[in-house]
Design a protein around this motif. Sequence first.
Motif, PDB file in Angstrom:
ATOM      1  N   GLU A   3       0.842  -1.190   0.000  1.00 31.01           N
ATOM      2  CA  GLU A   3       0.000   0.000   0.000  1.00 31.01           C
ATOM      3  C   GLU A   3       0.879   1.243   0.000  1.00 31.01           C
ATOM      4  N   ARG A   4       0.307   2.365  -0.400  1.00 31.45           N
ATOM      5  CA  ARG A   4       1.043   3.625  -0.465  1.00 31.45           C
ATOM      6  C   ARG A   4       0.586   4.543   0.664  1.00 31.45           C
ATOM      7  N   PHE A   5       1.560   5.105   1.394  1.00 32.50           N
ATOM      8  CA  PHE A   5       1.288   6.102   2.427  1.00 32.50           C
ATOM      9  C   PHE A   5       1.292   7.465   1.746  1.00 32.50           C
ATOM     10  N   THR A   6       0.164   8.196   1.780  1.00 36.92           N
ATOM     11  CA  THR A   6       0.029   9.413   0.981  1.00 36.92           C
ATOM     12  C   THR A   6      -0.018  10.709   1.782  1.00 36.92           C
ATOM     13  N   TRP A   7      -0.067  10.640   3.105  1.00 42.15           N
ATOM     14  CA  TRP A   7      -0.174  11.850   3.907  1.00 42.15           C
ATOM     15  C   TRP A   7       1.169  12.576   3.967  1.00 42.15           C
ATOM     16  N   LYS A   8       1.107  13.895   3.963  1.00 40.05           N
ATOM     17  CA  LYS A   8       2.325  14.707   4.017  1.00 40.05           C
ATOM     18  C   LYS A   8       2.650  15.035   5.471  1.00 40.05           C
ATOM     19  N   PRO A   9       3.903  14.810   5.880  1.00 42.55           N
ATOM     20  CA  PRO A   9       4.304  15.158   7.249  1.00 42.55           C
ATOM     21  C   PRO A   9       4.564  16.658   7.369  1.00 42.55           C
ATOM     22  N   ASN A  10       4.755  17.100   8.602  1.00 39.71           N
ATOM     23  CA  ASN A  10       5.167  18.483   8.837  1.00 39.71           C
ATOM     24  C   ASN A  10       6.516  18.713   8.180  1.00 39.71           C
ATOM     25  N   ARG A  11       6.863  19.951   7.949  1.00 42.83           N
ATOM     26  CA  ARG A  11       8.078  20.289   7.208  1.00 42.83           C
ATOM     27  C   ARG A  11       9.364  19.787   7.849  1.00 42.83           C
ATOM     28  N   SER A  12       9.528  19.936   9.134  1.00 41.63           N
ATOM     29  CA  SER A  12      10.788  19.510   9.755  1.00 41.63           C
ATOM     30  C   SER A  12      10.730  18.011  10.051  1.00 41.63           C
ATOM     31  N   ALA A  13      11.285  17.235   9.133  1.00 43.78           N
ATOM     32  CA  ALA A  13      11.264  15.775   9.252  1.00 43.78           C
ATOM     33  C   ALA A  13      12.699  15.263   9.224  1.00 43.78           C
ATOM     34  N   PRO A  14      13.297  15.054  10.397  1.00 43.70           N
ATOM     35  CA  PRO A  14      14.685  14.587  10.392  1.00 43.70           C
ATOM     36  C   PRO A  14      14.798  13.139   9.910  1.00 43.70           C
ATOM     37  N   GLY A  15      15.743  12.923   9.041  1.00 42.49           N
ATOM     38  CA  GLY A  15      16.016  11.582   8.531  1.00 42.49           C
ATOM     39  C   GLY A  15      17.405  11.135   8.952  1.00 42.49           C
ATOM     40  N   THR A  16      17.582   9.835   9.053  1.00 35.62           N
ATOM     41  CA  THR A  16      18.880   9.260   9.379  1.00 35.62           C
ATOM     42  C   THR A  16      19.223   8.233   8.318  1.00 35.62           C
ATOM     43  N   PHE A  17      20.410   8.364   7.737  1.00 37.08           N
ATOM     44  CA  PHE A  17      20.903   7.399   6.759  1.00 37.08           C
ATOM     45  C   PHE A  17      22.016   6.620   7.446  1.00 37.08           C
ATOM     46  N   GLN A  18      21.899   5.294   7.456  1.00 47.56           N
ATOM     47  CA  GLN A  18      22.888   4.479   8.132  1.00 47.56           C
ATOM     48  C   GLN A  18      23.390   3.389   7.194  1.00 47.56           C
ATOM     49  N   ASN A  19      24.705   3.190   7.209  1.00 48.24           N
ATOM     50  CA  ASN A  19      25.316   2.159   6.383  1.00 48.24           C
ATOM     51  C   ASN A  19      25.729   0.979   7.248  1.00 48.24           C
ATOM     52  N   ALA A  20      25.402  -0.218   6.798  1.00 45.91           N
ATOM     53  CA  ALA A  20      25.834  -1.429   7.480  1.00 45.91           C
ATOM     54  C   ALA A  20      27.199  -1.813   6.908  1.00 45.91           C
ATOM     55  N   VAL A  21      28.181  -1.878   7.767  1.00 46.11           N
ATOM     56  CA  VAL A  21      29.532  -2.218   7.327  1.00 46.11           C
ATOM     57  C   VAL A  21      30.084  -3.346   8.180  1.00 46.11           C
ATOM     58  N   ARG A  22      31.003  -4.061   7.588  1.00 48.05           N
ATOM     59  CA  ARG A  22      31.782  -5.086   8.296  1.00 48.05           C
ATOM     60  C   ARG A  22      33.203  -4.573   8.389  1.00 48.05           C
ATOM     61  N   SER A  23      33.839  -4.851   9.490  1.00 50.68           N
ATOM     62  CA  SER A  23      35.235  -4.430   9.609  1.00 50.68           C
ATOM     63  C   SER A  23      36.037  -5.509  10.327  1.00 50.68           C
TER      64      SER A  23
END
Length: 112
Positions: A3-23
């Motif tokens: 299904e598609r979520f169509t509602w618009k959030p408030n303007r200030s929407a913090p996002g986090t981008f995380q990379n999975a790494v092996r070391s």
Amino acid sequence: MAERFTWKPNRSAPGTFQNAVRSASFGNGYRQVAGNGINNETQSWNLTFTGKKARIAAILAFLRAQQGFKAFIWKTPFDGDLHFTCNAYSPTDQGGDLWMLTATFEQTHQVT
């Protein structure tokens, strides 16, 4: 089909981008790092929605129907349509007919 979520959030929407790494660490301070899998980057978005009770109730009904594990499609600000799940959300009465809903969308990778 998700299904598609169509509602618009408030303007200030913090996002986090995380990379999975092996070391792996070796002697003399040498360290080897590589991405973990073909989809090693994931996104999560802390979203807030405000509006009349009917609007917030509709968003809440959609999220509850997904049961926290069913993926849905949401259009992100940077990457367009991606699949997400949401297993935590909080509605808050702001007085009168005004409500606020906070939710965390977590990206999931689907076979397409």
